[in-house]
Write a protein that holds these residues in place. Structure first.
Motif, PDB file in Angstrom:
ATOM      1  N   ALA A 158     -31.102  53.764   1.092  1.00  0.00           N
ATOM      2  CA  ALA A 158     -31.077  53.151  -0.147  1.00  0.00           C
ATOM      3  C   ALA A 158     -30.602  51.278  -0.492  1.00  0.00           C
ATOM      4  CB  ALA A 158     -31.165  54.394  -0.957  1.00  0.00           C
ATOM      5  N   VAL A 159     -29.804  51.305  -0.053  1.00  0.00           N
ATOM      6  CA  VAL A 159     -28.798  50.584  -0.269  1.00  0.00           C
ATOM      7  C   VAL A 159     -29.525  48.779   0.321  1.00  0.00           C
ATOM      8  CG1 VAL A 159     -27.398  49.301  -0.124  1.00  0.00           C
ATOM      9  CG2 VAL A 159     -26.739  51.308  -1.164  1.00  0.00           C
ATOM     10  N   SER A 160     -29.946  49.217   1.514  1.00  0.00           N
ATOM     11  CA  SER A 160     -30.308  48.687   2.250  1.00  0.00           C
ATOM     12  C   SER A 160     -31.818  47.807   1.711  1.00  0.00           C
ATOM     13  CB  SER A 160     -30.714  48.636   4.004  1.00  0.00           C
ATOM     14  OG  SER A 160     -31.937  49.389   4.476  1.00  0.00           O
ATOM     15  N   PHE A 161     -32.527  48.613   1.272  1.00  0.00           N
ATOM     16  CA  PHE A 161     -33.819  48.644   1.147  1.00  0.00           C
ATOM     17  C   PHE A 161     -33.597  47.830  -0.695  1.00  0.00           C
ATOM     18  CE2 PHE A 161     -35.813  51.185   4.278  1.00  0.00           C
ATOM     19  CZ  PHE A 161     -36.693  50.514   4.542  1.00  0.00           C
ATOM     20  N   SER A 162     -32.773  48.572  -1.695  1.00  0.00           N
ATOM     21  CA  SER A 162     -32.541  47.894  -2.664  1.00  0.00           C
ATOM     22  C   SER A 162     -32.097  46.219  -2.668  1.00  0.00           C
ATOM     23  CB  SER A 162     -31.205  48.412  -3.628  1.00  0.00           C
ATOM     24  OG  SER A 162     -30.433  47.753  -2.797  1.00  0.00           O
ATOM     25  N   GLY A 163     -32.075  45.214  -1.841  1.00  0.00           N
ATOM     26  CA  GLY A 163     -31.799  43.772  -1.436  1.00  0.00           C
ATOM     27  C   GLY A 163     -33.277  43.087  -1.008  1.00  0.00           C
ATOM     28  N   CYS A 164     -34.210  44.305  -0.632  1.00  0.00           N
ATOM     29  CA  CYS A 164     -35.720  43.573  -0.411  1.00  0.00           C
ATOM     30  C   CYS A 164     -35.959  42.854  -1.411  1.00  0.00           C
ATOM     31  CB  CYS A 164     -35.992  44.596   0.314  1.00  0.00           C
ATOM     32  SG  CYS A 164     -35.360  44.937   2.021  1.00  0.00           S
ATOM     33  N   GLU A 165     -37.094  41.670  -2.116  1.00  0.00           N
ATOM     34  CA  GLU A 165     -38.036  41.509  -2.853  1.00  0.00           C
ATOM     35  C   GLU A 165     -39.211  41.937  -2.719  1.00  0.00           C
ATOM     36  OE1 GLU A 165     -38.131  37.470  -3.251  1.00  0.00           O
ATOM     37  OE2 GLU A 165     -35.853  37.652  -2.772  1.00  0.00           O
ATOM     38  N   LYS A 166     -39.838  42.467  -3.934  1.00  0.00           N
ATOM     39  CA  LYS A 166     -41.267  43.329  -3.382  1.00  0.00           C
ATOM     40  C   LYS A 166     -42.232  41.742  -2.852  1.00  0.00           C
ATOM     41  CE  LYS A 166     -41.650  45.007  -8.452  1.00  0.00           C
ATOM     42  NZ  LYS A 166     -41.452  44.760  -9.623  1.00  0.00           N
ATOM     43  N   ASP A 167     -43.239  42.275  -2.275  1.00  0.00           N
ATOM     44  CA  ASP A 167     -43.982  41.725  -1.812  1.00  0.00           C
ATOM     45  C   ASP A 167     -45.078  40.509  -2.667  1.00  0.00           C
ATOM     46  OD1 ASP A 167     -43.744  43.534   0.970  1.00  0.00           O
ATOM     47  OD2 ASP A 167     -45.619  44.840   0.631  1.00  0.00           O
ATOM     48  N   ASP A 168     -45.039  39.604  -1.739  1.00  0.00           N
ATOM     49  CA  ASP A 168     -45.300  38.760  -2.681  1.00  0.00           C
ATOM     50  C   ASP A 168     -46.763  38.416  -2.782  1.00  0.00           C
ATOM     51  OD1 ASP A 168     -42.952  37.464  -3.319  1.00  0.00           O
ATOM     52  OD2 ASP A 168     -43.192  36.303  -1.690  1.00  0.00           O
ATOM     53  N   ILE A 169     -47.975  38.228  -3.948  1.00  0.00           N
ATOM     54  CA  ILE A 169     -49.325  38.307  -3.921  1.00  0.00           C
ATOM     55  C   ILE A 169     -49.601  36.465  -3.659  1.00  0.00           C
ATOM     56  CG2 ILE A 169     -51.499  38.815  -4.800  1.00  0.00           C
ATOM     57  CD1 ILE A 169     -49.680  41.290  -5.545  1.00  0.00           C
ATOM     58  N   CYS A 170     -50.107  36.112  -3.111  1.00  0.00           N
ATOM     59  CA  CYS A 170     -50.947  34.860  -3.000  1.00  0.00           C
ATOM     60  C   CYS A 170     -51.216  34.843  -4.949  1.00  0.00           C
ATOM     61  CB  CYS A 170     -51.099  33.717  -2.384  1.00  0.00           C
ATOM     62  SG  CYS A 170     -51.665  32.608  -2.214  1.00  0.00           S
ATOM     63  N   THR A 171     -51.554  33.750  -5.679  1.00  0.00           N
ATOM     64  CA  THR A 171     -52.322  34.117  -6.805  1.00  0.00           C
ATOM     65  C   THR A 171     -52.826  32.727  -7.035  1.00  0.00           C
ATOM     66  OG1 THR A 171     -50.394  34.096  -8.284  1.00  0.00           O
ATOM     67  CG2 THR A 171     -51.577  35.967  -7.926  1.00  0.00           C
ATOM     68  N   GLU A 172     -52.009  31.467  -6.200  1.00  0.00           N
ATOM     69  CA  GLU A 172     -52.523  30.569  -5.933  1.00  0.00           C
ATOM     70  C   GLU A 172     -53.984  30.174  -5.068  1.00  0.00           C
ATOM     71  OE1 GLU A 172     -48.889  27.399  -6.203  1.00  0.00           O
ATOM     72  OE2 GLU A 172     -48.015  29.820  -6.583  1.00  0.00           O
ATOM     73  N   ASP A 173     -54.133  28.282  -5.577  1.00  0.00           N
ATOM     74  CA  ASP A 173     -55.299  27.983  -4.861  1.00  0.00           C
ATOM     75  C   ASP A 173     -54.659  27.207  -3.465  1.00  0.00           C
ATOM     76  OD1 ASP A 173     -56.671  27.785  -6.858  1.00  0.00           O
ATOM     77  OD2 ASP A 173     -56.627  26.164  -7.832  1.00  0.00           O
ATOM     78  N   THR A 174     -55.387  27.757  -1.853  1.00  0.00           N
ATOM     79  CA  THR A 174     -55.262  27.964  -1.361  1.00  0.00           C
ATOM     80  C   THR A 174     -55.641  26.427  -0.275  1.00  0.00           C
ATOM     81  OG1 THR A 174     -57.048  29.291  -0.391  1.00  0.00           O
ATOM     82  CG2 THR A 174     -54.860  29.996  -0.377  1.00  0.00           C
ATOM     83  N   THR A 175     -56.287  26.113   0.562  1.00  0.00           N
ATOM     84  CA  THR A 175     -57.296  24.840   0.457  1.00  0.00           C
ATOM     85  C   THR A 175     -58.590  25.259   0.148  1.00  0.00           C
ATOM     86  OG1 THR A 175     -56.430  25.058   3.903  1.00  0.00           O
ATOM     87  CG2 THR A 175     -57.799  24.265   2.877  1.00  0.00           C
ATOM     88  N   PRO A 176     -58.846  24.075  -0.355  1.00  0.00           N
ATOM     89  CA  PRO A 176     -60.140  23.623  -0.907  1.00  0.00           C
ATOM     90  C   PRO A 176     -61.334  23.816  -0.052  1.00  0.00           C
ATOM     91  CG  PRO A 176     -58.135  22.007  -1.722  1.00  0.00           C
ATOM     92  CD  PRO A 176     -58.229  23.030  -0.201  1.00  0.00           C
ATOM     93  N   ARG A 177     -61.962  23.746  -0.773  1.00  0.00           N
ATOM     94  CA  ARG A 177     -63.786  23.576   0.034  1.00  0.00           C
ATOM     95  C   ARG A 177     -64.178  22.615  -0.893  1.00  0.00           C
ATOM     96  NH1 ARG A 177     -66.442  28.833  -0.487  1.00  0.00           N
ATOM     97  NH2 ARG A 177     -65.162  29.199  -2.634  1.00  0.00           N
ATOM     98  N   LEU A 178     -65.053  21.407   0.074  1.00  0.00           N
ATOM     99  CA  LEU A 178     -65.852  20.633  -0.715  1.00  0.00           C
ATOM    100  C   LEU A 178     -66.789  20.808  -1.667  1.00  0.00           C
ATOM    101  CD1 LEU A 178     -66.478  16.647  -0.959  1.00  0.00           C
ATOM    102  CD2 LEU A 178     -68.068  17.720   0.759  1.00  0.00           C
ATOM    103  N   VAL A 179     -66.423  21.111  -2.928  1.00  0.00           N
ATOM    104  CA  VAL A 179     -67.338  20.940  -4.318  1.00  0.00           C
ATOM    105  C   VAL A 179     -68.337  19.536  -4.035  1.00  0.00           C
ATOM    106  CG1 VAL A 179     -68.138  21.431  -6.505  1.00  0.00           C
ATOM    107  CG2 VAL A 179     -65.719  22.128  -4.847  1.00  0.00           C
ATOM    108  N   LEU A 180     -70.163  20.013  -4.221  1.00  0.00           N
ATOM    109  CA  LEU A 180     -70.892  18.832  -4.337  1.00  0.00           C
ATOM    110  C   LEU A 180     -72.320  19.852  -5.753  1.00  0.00           C
ATOM    111  CD1 LEU A 180     -72.592  18.942  -0.689  1.00  0.00           C
ATOM    112  CD2 LEU A 180     -71.264  17.797  -2.121  1.00  0.00           C
TER     113      LEU A 180
END
Length: 165
Positions: free
Chosen positions: A11-33
């Protein structure tokens, strides 16, 4: 006692871990025509049975047929400095008309966040960012004009190139 101590240690060893991060930001963009009416350039115009095929673009893409859409997004290859797309108007009829657009660009890797990692952003070349050519057949190009709205392709939230037909 040993079990309680073991559980407490876990329990102590896991208490130092952070929650899983979720990517909510833009990733590699596509070209918009975005497509416009050449006779009335202020009006957006939907494409009809537009088939898009990529040559040298991420394993020679064969994208779906776009129908009744005025805006499409095309991926660029982050491992290359150019990609060529075949755009076939009225692809499902005998009056199909094929034009080619070659996009020339430089790439830059940008750190986004720990959850998202890195993304690639593109910069269209100033002198030859987009090169238009017609198919080998003697038809009239359906793409009558195009304008680059921005050379920097950093997100999909804006139109990068306007195509008039």
């Amino acid at each position: 006692m040993k079990k309680i101590l073991l559980l407490l240690l876990i329990a102590v060893s896991f208490s130092g871990c952070e929650k899983d991060d979720i990517c909510t930001e833009d990733t590699t963009p596509r070209l918009v025509l975005e497509f416009y009416d050449s006779s009335n350039p202020a009006n957006v115009k939907n494409v009809v049975n537009l088939k898009v095929k990529g040559e040298g673009a991420l394993n020679d893409l064969d994208l779906d047929v776009f129908n009744a859409e005025s805006k499409i997004k095309l991926p660029l290859d982050p491992t290359k400095n150019s990609v060529k797309y075949s755009l076939i108007m009225n692809s499902t009829s005998t009056s199909a008309n094929e034009d080619f657009l070659e996009f020339n660009y430089t790439t830059q890797t940008v750190y986004v966040s720990r959850a998202c990692g890195y993304k690639v952003v593109y910069q269209l070349n100033a002198d030859d960012g987009v090169v238009q050519s017609n198919a080998a057949s003697p038809d009239v190009p359906w793409v009558q004009n195009l304008t680059i709205q921005t050379n920097a392709i950093t997100s999909e939230n804006e139109t990068h190139i306007k195509i008039y037909f």
